[in-house]
Design a protein around this motif. Structure first.
Motif, PDB file in Angstrom:
ATOM      1  N   HIS A 597       0.861  -1.192   0.000  1.00  0.00           N
ATOM      2  CA  HIS A 597       0.000   0.000   0.000  1.00  0.00           C
ATOM      3  C   HIS A 597       0.897   1.242   0.000  1.00  0.00           C
ATOM      4  CE1 HIS A 597      -3.366   2.661   0.791  1.00  0.00           C
ATOM      5  NE2 HIS A 597      -2.692   3.182   1.799  1.00  0.00           N
ATOM      6  N   ASP A 598       0.644   2.147  -0.943  1.00  0.00           N
ATOM      7  CA  ASP A 598       1.392   3.407  -1.027  1.00  0.00           C
ATOM      8  C   ASP A 598       2.907   3.199  -1.040  1.00  0.00           C
ATOM      9  OD1 ASP A 598      -0.752   5.056  -1.310  1.00  0.00           O
ATOM     10  OD2 ASP A 598      -0.677   5.905   0.718  1.00  0.00           O
ATOM     11  N   GLY A 599       3.366   2.191  -1.771  1.00  0.00           N
ATOM     12  CA  GLY A 599       4.798   1.970  -1.922  1.00  0.00           C
ATOM     13  C   GLY A 599       5.465   1.345  -0.720  1.00  0.00           C
ATOM     14  N   ARG A 600       4.701   0.865   0.242  1.00  0.00           N
ATOM     15  CA  ARG A 600       5.247   0.214   1.429  1.00  0.00           C
ATOM     16  C   ARG A 600       4.615  -1.169   1.563  1.00  0.00           C
ATOM     17  NH1 ARG A 600       8.306   3.847   1.054  1.00  0.00           N
ATOM     18  NH2 ARG A 600       8.704   5.582   2.482  1.00  0.00           N
ATOM     19  N   MET A 601       5.343  -2.091   2.188  1.00  0.00           N
ATOM     20  CA  MET A 601       4.786  -3.403   2.504  1.00  0.00           C
ATOM     21  C   MET A 601       4.206  -3.360   3.914  1.00  0.00           C
ATOM     22  SD  MET A 601       5.016  -5.089  -0.200  1.00  0.00           S
ATOM     23  CE  MET A 601       4.239  -6.538   0.543  1.00  0.00           C
ATOM     24  N   ASP A 759      -3.051  -8.753  -2.505  1.00  0.00           N
ATOM     25  CA  ASP A 759      -2.537  -7.749  -3.441  1.00  0.00           C
ATOM     26  C   ASP A 759      -3.004  -6.341  -3.082  1.00  0.00           C
ATOM     27  OD1 ASP A 759      -5.184  -7.936  -4.063  1.00  0.00           O
ATOM     28  OD2 ASP A 759      -4.901  -8.566  -6.152  1.00  0.00           O
ATOM     29  N   ARG A 760      -3.839  -6.215  -2.043  1.00  0.00           N
ATOM     30  CA  ARG A 760      -4.286  -4.883  -1.627  1.00  0.00           C
ATOM     31  C   ARG A 760      -4.754  -4.932  -0.164  1.00  0.00           C
ATOM     32  NH1 ARG A 760     -10.239  -4.831  -2.623  1.00  0.00           N
ATOM     33  NH2 ARG A 760     -10.747  -6.752  -3.740  1.00  0.00           N
ATOM     34  N   VAL A 761      -5.060  -3.770   0.359  1.00  0.00           N
ATOM     35  CA  VAL A 761      -5.536  -3.649   1.747  1.00  0.00           C
ATOM     36  C   VAL A 761      -6.791  -4.499   1.928  1.00  0.00           C
ATOM     37  CG1 VAL A 761      -6.385  -2.048   3.503  1.00  0.00           C
ATOM     38  CG2 VAL A 761      -4.660  -1.295   1.881  1.00  0.00           C
ATOM     39  N   SER A 762      -6.879  -5.215   3.055  1.00  0.00           N
ATOM     40  CA  SER A 762      -8.092  -5.990   3.336  1.00  0.00           C
ATOM     41  C   SER A 762      -9.123  -5.106   4.032  1.00  0.00           C
ATOM     42  CB  SER A 762      -7.761  -7.192   4.221  1.00  0.00           C
ATOM     43  OG  SER A 762      -7.509  -6.764   5.554  1.00  0.00           O
ATOM     44  N   LEU A 768      -7.340   0.511  10.310  1.00  0.00           N
ATOM     45  CA  LEU A 768      -6.112   0.781  11.055  1.00  0.00           C
ATOM     46  C   LEU A 768      -5.322   1.925  10.442  1.00  0.00           C
ATOM     47  CD1 LEU A 768      -6.737  -2.342  11.904  1.00  0.00           C
ATOM     48  CD2 LEU A 768      -4.392  -2.238  12.734  1.00  0.00           C
ATOM     49  N   PHE A 769      -5.488   2.149   9.140  1.00  0.00           N
ATOM     50  CA  PHE A 769      -4.782   3.265   8.501  1.00  0.00           C
ATOM     51  C   PHE A 769      -5.297   4.603   9.012  1.00  0.00           C
ATOM     52  CE2 PHE A 769      -3.782  -0.206   5.735  1.00  0.00           C
ATOM     53  CZ  PHE A 769      -2.521   0.083   5.231  1.00  0.00           C
ATOM     54  N   ALA A 787     -11.814  12.650   5.921  1.00  0.00           N
ATOM     55  CA  ALA A 787     -12.943  11.900   5.375  1.00  0.00           C
ATOM     56  C   ALA A 787     -12.635  11.433   3.953  1.00  0.00           C
ATOM     57  CB  ALA A 787     -14.201  12.764   5.394  1.00  0.00           C
ATOM     58  N   GLN A 788     -11.988  12.295   3.152  1.00  0.00           N
ATOM     59  CA  GLN A 788     -11.632  11.919   1.777  1.00  0.00           C
ATOM     60  C   GLN A 788     -10.616  10.769   1.768  1.00  0.00           C
ATOM     61  OE1 GLN A 788     -10.261  15.576   0.043  1.00  0.00           O
ATOM     62  NE2 GLN A 788     -12.320  16.464  -0.107  1.00  0.00           N
ATOM     63  N   GLU A 789      -9.655  10.836   2.683  1.00  0.00           N
ATOM     64  CA  GLU A 789      -8.654   9.770   2.778  1.00  0.00           C
ATOM     65  C   GLU A 789      -9.321   8.449   3.176  1.00  0.00           C
ATOM     66  OE1 GLU A 789      -5.084   7.576   2.985  1.00  0.00           O
ATOM     67  OE2 GLU A 789      -5.739   9.333   1.859  1.00  0.00           O
ATOM     68  N   ALA A 790     -10.271   8.506   4.110  1.00  0.00           N
ATOM     69  CA  ALA A 790     -11.001   7.307   4.512  1.00  0.00           C
ATOM     70  C   ALA A 790     -11.758   6.720   3.325  1.00  0.00           C
ATOM     71  CB  ALA A 790     -11.968   7.638   5.654  1.00  0.00           C
ATOM     72  N   GLU A 791     -12.399   7.596   2.547  1.00  0.00           N
ATOM     73  CA  GLU A 791     -13.148   7.147   1.364  1.00  0.00           C
ATOM     74  C   GLU A 791     -12.216   6.439   0.377  1.00  0.00           C
ATOM     75  OE1 GLU A 791     -16.909   7.111  -0.771  1.00  0.00           O
ATOM     76  OE2 GLU A 791     -16.380   7.636   1.273  1.00  0.00           O
ATOM     77  N   ARG A 792     -11.026   7.022   0.145  1.00  0.00           N
ATOM     78  CA  ARG A 792     -10.070   6.436  -0.801  1.00  0.00           C
ATOM     79  C   ARG A 792      -9.609   5.051  -0.334  1.00  0.00           C
ATOM     80  NH1 ARG A 792      -4.688   5.958  -1.720  1.00  0.00           N
ATOM     81  NH2 ARG A 792      -4.084   6.873   0.271  1.00  0.00           N
ATOM     82  N   LEU A 793      -9.314   4.935   0.953  1.00  0.00           N
ATOM     83  CA  LEU A 793      -8.867   3.663   1.503  1.00  0.00           C
ATOM     84  C   LEU A 793      -9.940   2.594   1.376  1.00  0.00           C
ATOM     85  CD1 LEU A 793      -6.884   4.467   4.743  1.00  0.00           C
ATOM     86  CD2 LEU A 793      -6.290   2.705   3.096  1.00  0.00           C
ATOM     87  N   MET A 794     -11.157   2.971   1.693  1.00  0.00           N
ATOM     88  CA  MET A 794     -12.232   1.995   1.650  1.00  0.00           C
ATOM     89  C   MET A 794     -12.528   1.545   0.220  1.00  0.00           C
ATOM     90  SD  MET A 794     -12.521   1.541   4.704  1.00  0.00           S
ATOM     91  CE  MET A 794     -11.669   2.447   5.974  1.00  0.00           C
TER      92      MET A 794
END
Length: 800
Positions: A597-601, A759-762, A768-769, A787-794
């Motif tokens: 995620h975002d270039g990190r493991m 292959d992506r965030v569960s 947790l992010f 809120a926008q960041e939460a939307e993107r993650l979900m």
């Protein structure tokens, strides 16, 4: 069998009351050496405990103290005194009742030692202080009974250990003393009875009819809760509607910061101007008492509060309890629910308001536990030795003692029944000399052995310092908060560390007010009112509870269901998607996910071991990953999971969980860590190595920390086996570090690790992010970005 005298029967009838069966049985068993009554909130426990005393005193003359009542709260002792005075006055009984706490004037305290009342209501700390005086045998001569109220609350802390040691001493002064324990919430009655009893005597258990099951539900809101956070701002409108429907509502929170934020938001939305108050332990006492009085008089519609209103005080006509945030502990939830409809055979009414999506699951698990009367709690460990050291010093203040006699006395206290003589002697040696590394310093040479073998204070003047520092409550280092103008009105207290983080102009919440920090003057935080701005900082955090082991196991069992009709649709769909994309954690296995995620493991470990243990696990795993060249960059923990991110992918996590390697890493990390120093400071203060209070002044938190850090570093270098270092290691492992929960987790999974490479965030890991870098939000723009960041993650996790 003792009968209820006619005077008492008439009094009950005159009030339209029926005597409850458990009250009559308590009277019939008044001569039992020890008796534990478990009865529901509102079931007349206190009157049941006092009936034998009131009848004894009504029927015969008794000079001096007859019954001692012990309460965990000063306010509860005062409340019980008021409640007891009613039947005494109405039946014209010749009984004098007084309380004795830290708030009692010194003139009355002096008089009580010379001329004690028939019934004295006090706290463990005040009793310990009374036992330190040479005239204690005279004051307690004739004492017949001790009533310990809310005994479950005392048994959970060192205050209970201190109390049991004081009762052991009282029993020596007053042979045949009767002990009574009262509680509404007990997960293990035999263990609590053993705690109360004089070892090896038995303690009988009397369980009253539990009454109707509570009416408890989860709030169903049209607005889904957020993915993370603890404020429950989404439910403000729904909570206000509930307040409007009820007479008085208590709105409980797990931390003072959350209570302050919620009260602020509730007040902003309170367009009808409903009278709403706030109550927590850091507010000024005058403000707390004003809120309490308004509650009793029915002048408030709601009170936002913390554990300061948990225990058995009858706060007026409360008919609804709302718990905001997952309760973390079923026993605490039951205690809080009992504040509503505080009457026998009237069901308590309560609502749970989950603060975030995961807490919806935890709240449902807690509801099931309450319905099944499945209370949680960890078994008690042996009596702590720092409290024993304090008791040895208290005994020395009261006069010379023989070590053999004191050892035998201490062993009659339930928590110390298994104490060995070498353990006792080590505590005695510490009290006498300070221990190997400190015995050259006069200030810690406190006891001396006389020619007859008895121990006494080396300098009788030391008794003043010992008495000034009696107690086991470890105050958070706090500073008073006052308004700079307008007469310097006190508002409450904040932690010293919080005050140190402020710069002039910073705004924060206290008592529901927004104030601006002006200056720190003579250990007082000076502020001014600033109602026109948004608070930059919420306020001090207060205690953060960890989810109990039993509640965590219930959540894991819920995950094994095929579907979740009892959960709101949005939460059930979230769990179903987790099962589809990855899998759900299982009770006897450890689920670990790896994903980019975002270039990190990222590595997500679902340990379900509670916040403190998962925090420690994150630290230890990061350390292990570093040793293995996996380049970890950071981690974040919740009650149920730890998320670690770094530069390298973990292909096989099994070596990371070698318990011996984790324990070694823990020992190395702990040696010079702030957690150990903080734990040491607490133990050293209780054991009398560090005095916070002196005849000249009270040391500031910074001064006490400086002193204890020097002592800790000295002992670590020159005497690592010192008694207090041993106590510190034990307590750190159990408390802030909670390594025992990690060991329990390791035993539970027994090497059964499910490692899924995704292959992506569960879906389950996504929230947790939101915890990463969590800081107070300032302004609407920042909230919108979050809120926008939460939307993107979900969206990435496939949730929206």
């Amino acid at each position: 069998m003792r009968q209820l005298p006619q005077t008492f029967s008439d009094w009950f009838a005159g009030r339209g009351w029926q005597v409850h069966p458990h009250q009559l049985e308590m009277l019939a068993r008044a001569d039992d050496p020890a008796l534990l009554l478990i009865a529901p909130t509102g079931g007349g426990k206190t009157l049941a405990g006092f009936l034998p005393t009131l009848i004894d005193l009504a029927e015969g003359e008794h000079k001096g103290l007859h019954t001692l009542y012990i309460s965990p709260l000063k306010a509860l002792a005062a409340d019980i005194r008021r409640n007891l005075e009613t039947p005494v006055e109405e039946m014209a009984l010749p009984i004098r009742i007084e309380d004795r706490t830290g708030d009692t004037p010194s003139s009355r305290k002096r008089r009580q030692r010379v001329d004690p009342p028939h019934i004295l209501l006090t706290t463990p700390e005040s009793l310990a202080l009374l036992m330190s005086y040479e005239d204690a045998p005279r004051m307690f001569a004739g004492l017949k009974r001790v009533v310990v109220d809310e005994i479950h609350a005392l048994a959970e802390s060192k205050r209970g250990d201190q109390l049991m040691l004081a009762l052991a001493r009282l029993e020596r002064l007053c042979p045949g003393l009767r002990r009574v324990g009262l509680s509404a919430t007990v997960e293990d009655p035999p263990a609590l009875a053993q705690f109360l009893a004089r070892h090896p005597d038995p303690c009988h258990i009397l369980q009253a009819d539990p009454g109707p099951a509570p009416d408890i539900q989860m709030l169903r809101s049209d607005t889904p809760p957020p993915w993370s956070g603890g404020g429950a701002a989404y439910a403000i409108a729904d909570v206000l509607e509930e307040v409007k429907k009820h007479r008085i509502t208590l709105i409980f929170h797990n931390t003072r910061a959350q209570a302050e934020i919620f009260f602020h938001n509730l007040w902003l939305a309170n367009e009808d101007g409903l009278p709403i108050g706030i109550h927590h332990g850091s507010l000024d006492r005058t403000q707390r008492e004003r809120v309490e009085k308004a509650m009793v008089q029915g002048r408030l519609r709601a009170v936002v509060c913390t554990g300061s209103l948990d225990l058995g005080i009858d706060w007026g006509d409360v008919d609804l309890v709302i718990q905001v945030g997952a309760p973390k502990n079923v026993k605490r939830l039951v205690q809080r629910i009992g504040r509503a409809n505080h009457r026998y055979n009237a069901p308590s009414k309560a609502l749970l308001v989950p603060a975030n999506r995961f807490e919806v699951v935890e709240c449902e698990a807690a509801l099931e536990a309450v319905r099944e009367a499945d209370l949680d709690g960890d078994p008690r460990g042996p009596g702590p030795r720092d409290v024993l050291c304090q008791q040895i010093l208290i005994a020395a203040c009261a006069g010379p003692f023989a070590a053999e006699d004191l050892f035998d006395e201490v062993r009659t206290a339930g928590p110390y029944a298994d104490l060995t003589r070498p353990e006792f002697d080590a505590c005695l040696d510490y009290c006498a000399t300070g221990g190997y590394a400190l015995r050259a310093y006069d200030q810690w040479q406190r006891l001396k052995q006389a020619a007859d073998g008895r121990w006494h204070l080396r300098d009788p003047r030391a008794s003043q310092l010992i008495r000034m520092n009696i107690g086991t409550i470890q105050d958070t280092d706090t500073l008073k908060v006052r308004l700079k103008r307008g007469g310097g009105k006190p508002l409450g207290e904040v932690e010293e560390s919080f005050a140190a983080s402020l710069t002039p102009g910073d705004t924060f919440l206290i008592g529901g007010r927004i104030v601006r920090y002006e200056s720190l003057r003579e250990m007082t935080v000076e502020v001014s009112r600033d109602p026109g701005r948004k608070p930059k900082v919420a306020v001090f955090s207060g205690t953060k509870f960890a989810t109990s082991t039993q509640l965590s196991q219930r959540v894991l069992r819920m995950f094994q269901q095929e579907s979740w009709p009892e959960l709101p649709r949005h939460t059930a769909e979230w769990l179903a998607l987790q099962r589809e994309v990855s899998r759900l954690p299982e009770p006897g296995r450890l689920l670990i996910e790896s994903f980019p995620h975002d270039g990190r493991m990222h590595l997500c470990v679902y340990g379900f071991a509670g916040r403190n243990a998962m925090q420690t696990l994150g630290l230890l795993l990061s350390k292990r990953m570093e040793e293995l060249g996996l380049a970890p960059l950071g981690f974040v923990s919740t009650d149920y999971a730890t998320l670690i991110w770094g530069l390298e992918e973990v292909l096989d996590p099994t070596p990371l969980f070698d318990l011996e390697a984790l324990r070694e890493g823990l020992d190395g990390w702990l040696a010079g860590n702030a957690v150990m120093k903080r734990t040491f400071r607490g133990a050293a203060t209780i054991a009398g190595l560090i005095q916070r209070n002196t005849p000249s002044a009270r040391k500031s938190g910074r001064q006490a920390t400086f002193s204890s850090d020097i002592l800790y570093d000295t002992l670590l270098k020159y005497d690592p086996g010192h008694l207090l270092m041993d106590i510190t290691r034990q307590e750190a492992m159990r408390g802030l570090v909670d390594f025992g929960r990690i060991e329990e987790m390791a035993a539970r999974v027994a090497g059964r690790i499910d490692h899924l490479r995704l292959d992506r965030v569960s879906p389950l890991a996504a929230p947790l992010f939101m915890e990463i870098g969590k800081v107070p939000i300032e302004g609407e723009g920042s909230a919108r970005l979050e809120a926008q960041e939460a939307e993107r993650l979900m969206q990435e996790a496939g949730l929206v």
